[in-house]
Write a protein that holds these residues in place. Structure first.
Motif, PDB file in Angstrom:
ATOM      1  N   ALA A  79      -7.110  -1.283  -2.182  1.00 46.46           N
ATOM      2  CA  ALA A  79      -6.211  -0.098  -2.675  1.00 46.46           C
ATOM      3  C   ALA A  79      -6.996   0.250  -4.431  1.00 46.46           C
ATOM      4  N   LEU A 135       0.816  -1.317  -0.143  1.00 47.94           N
ATOM      5  CA  LEU A 135       0.066   0.065  -0.221  1.00 47.94           C
ATOM      6  C   LEU A 135       0.753   1.350   0.115  1.00 47.94           C
ATOM      7  N   PRO A 136       1.877   1.418   0.911  1.00 50.71           N
ATOM      8  CA  PRO A 136       2.556   2.616   0.833  1.00 50.71           C
ATOM      9  C   PRO A 136       3.319   2.762  -0.524  1.00 50.71           C
ATOM     10  N   ARG A 144      -9.865   2.994  -4.445  1.00 50.59           N
ATOM     11  CA  ARG A 144      -9.407   4.488  -4.452  1.00 50.59           C
ATOM     12  C   ARG A 144      -8.571   4.838  -5.506  1.00 50.59           C
ATOM     13  N   LEU A 145      -7.772   4.010  -6.100  1.00 47.74           N
ATOM     14  CA  LEU A 145      -6.779   4.210  -7.066  1.00 47.74           C
ATOM     15  C   LEU A 145      -7.324   3.720  -8.497  1.00 47.74           C
ATOM     16  N   ASP A 181       0.883   3.988  -3.102  1.00 47.47           N
ATOM     17  CA  ASP A 181       0.546   5.166  -3.058  1.00 47.47           C
ATOM     18  C   ASP A 181       1.794   6.249  -3.265  1.00 47.47           C
ATOM     19  N   ASP A 186       1.599   6.400  -7.157  1.00 50.89           N
ATOM     20  CA  ASP A 186       0.585   7.283  -7.784  1.00 50.89           C
ATOM     21  C   ASP A 186       0.830   8.797  -7.598  1.00 50.89           C
ATOM     22  N   SER A 187       1.580   9.138  -6.359  1.00 48.81           N
ATOM     23  CA  SER A 187       1.692  10.476  -6.103  1.00 48.81           C
ATOM     24  C   SER A 187       2.472  11.089  -7.078  1.00 48.81           C
TER      25      SER A 187
END
Ligand code: UDP
Ligand code: MG
Length: 320
Positions: A59, A22-23, A62-63, A26, A29-30
């Motif tokens: 995940a 997950l980290p 939301r992604l 994320d 994605d950022s």
């Protein structure tokens, strides 16, 4: 759902990385939101037995850019990468480890170099955060060997953080532990290859999936690689070389066996022929078995790729 193909595919093979995944997605994605190019994050779940799959499914809610390819069982990192290359829809592909040892902040550098026209951009973990004896030392030896053997001047063949032109990487034959040799394969087909220094972090969660046996397997793959890069189009030349001394020795020996050395008289055929036929039949038995197994393998190479995948969740949209 079908959508426009994204510009970039970030491919991540994972096996039991429940605390890292997950980290990582994320962070990717950022970075990609900042880059402002259409992208997909393609995670290949290599048969994880922990909660990696559940975490990914969560995940996805939301992604929208997250795609998941799930393999039937644990096939190994190379196969997982190959499945990722197969499924990738982007024009450019960037691969990285799923354990947070590679840094997503390096992705833009790879994209910039691919934009310059390179087919392959290799990451170089100059300041590598791994154990010395089981990782850095064998890797240093293997890299020196590979660089010498293939003439491809790259410092870190084994770094998963790499960038590829999709059209190029989708054509490469990779299996076994071959993903480490992509730069060498690339060199042999005349691809434009470059390298760039990347960040590297120690593994904080989960365990490394490899031990010392990797060193031995990697050595065997080196031999296979030599065959692939030098003799792929003419394998008979590689193997034929070994048949020459066999024939050269067998010819004179043949005569020597059929005639008595002292009298020069031909000896009775039964003393020579019977053991020879016995030996030959035994050898032929094994020979046919091996040829059959080889043929099995050749057929399977074509089959396994599609059979590995159980389910695919494609990213919802291609837009940044
Ligand atoms: N990996 C995989 N399948 C495997 C073994 C590893 O997909 O059978 C993934 C693993 O989850 C990680 C990456 O490949 O994302 C590199 O593995 P690892 O960190 O264990 O290798 P190391 O960094 O120790 O060389
Ligand atoms: Mg690692």
């Amino acid at each position: 759902m079908s959508s426009l193909a994204p510009d970039v595919s970030i491919v991540v093979p994972v096996y039991n990385e429940e605390d890292n995944i997950l980290p990582l997605v994320d962070a990717i994605d950022s970075v990609m939101q900042r880059v402002k190019r259409s992208y997909e994050i393609l995670v290949v779940d290599d048969g994880s037995s922990d909660r990696t799959w559940e975490k990914l499914a969560e995940a996805r809610k939301r992604l929208p850019q997250l795609s998941i390819v799930s393999l039937r069982r644990n096939f190994g990192q190379t196969a997982a990468l190959a499945a990722g290359f197969d499924a990738a829809r982007g024009r450019h592909v960037v691969t990285m480890d799923g354990d947070l040892q590679n840094d997503p902040e390096d992705i833009p550098t790879f994209l910039a170099l691919l934009d310059e026209g390179y087919d392959l951009v290799c990451g170089w973990r100059r300041d590598r955060k791994d154990r010395f004896l089981s990782r850095r030392l064998p890797s240093r030896v293997a890299n020196a060997l590979l660089s010498d053997l293939t003439g491809v001047r790259v410092h870190d063949f084994g770094c998963t953080l790499k960038g590829y032109r999709a059209a190029f990487v989708k054509q490469l034959p990779i299996y076994s532990e071959m993903h480490r040799y992509i730069p060498a394969l690339a060199g042999s087909v005349g691809a434009r290859v470059t390298e760039v220094v990347v960040r590297h972090h120690p593994r904080l969660h989960g365990k490394s999936k490899y031990g010392m046996t990797r060193v031995i397997r990697v050595l065997y793959d080196l031999a296979a690689l030599r065959l692939l890069t030098r003799f792929a189009a003419r394998p008979l030349h590689a193997f034929g070389v070994f048949s020459i001394p066999c024939f050269l020795i067998a010819g004179p020996w043949f005569l020597f066996t059929f005639f008595d050395h002292t009298t020069g008289e031909p000896i009775h055929y039964s003393t020579v022929v019977f053991p020879t036929v016995l030996f030959l039949l035994t050898y032929l038995g094994f020979h046919f078995l091996v040829v059959g197994l080889l043929a099995e393998l050749a057929v399977n190479v074509l089959r396994t790729k599609s059979e590995m995948v159980v389910r695919v969740h494609e990213a919802a949209g291609g837009a940044a």
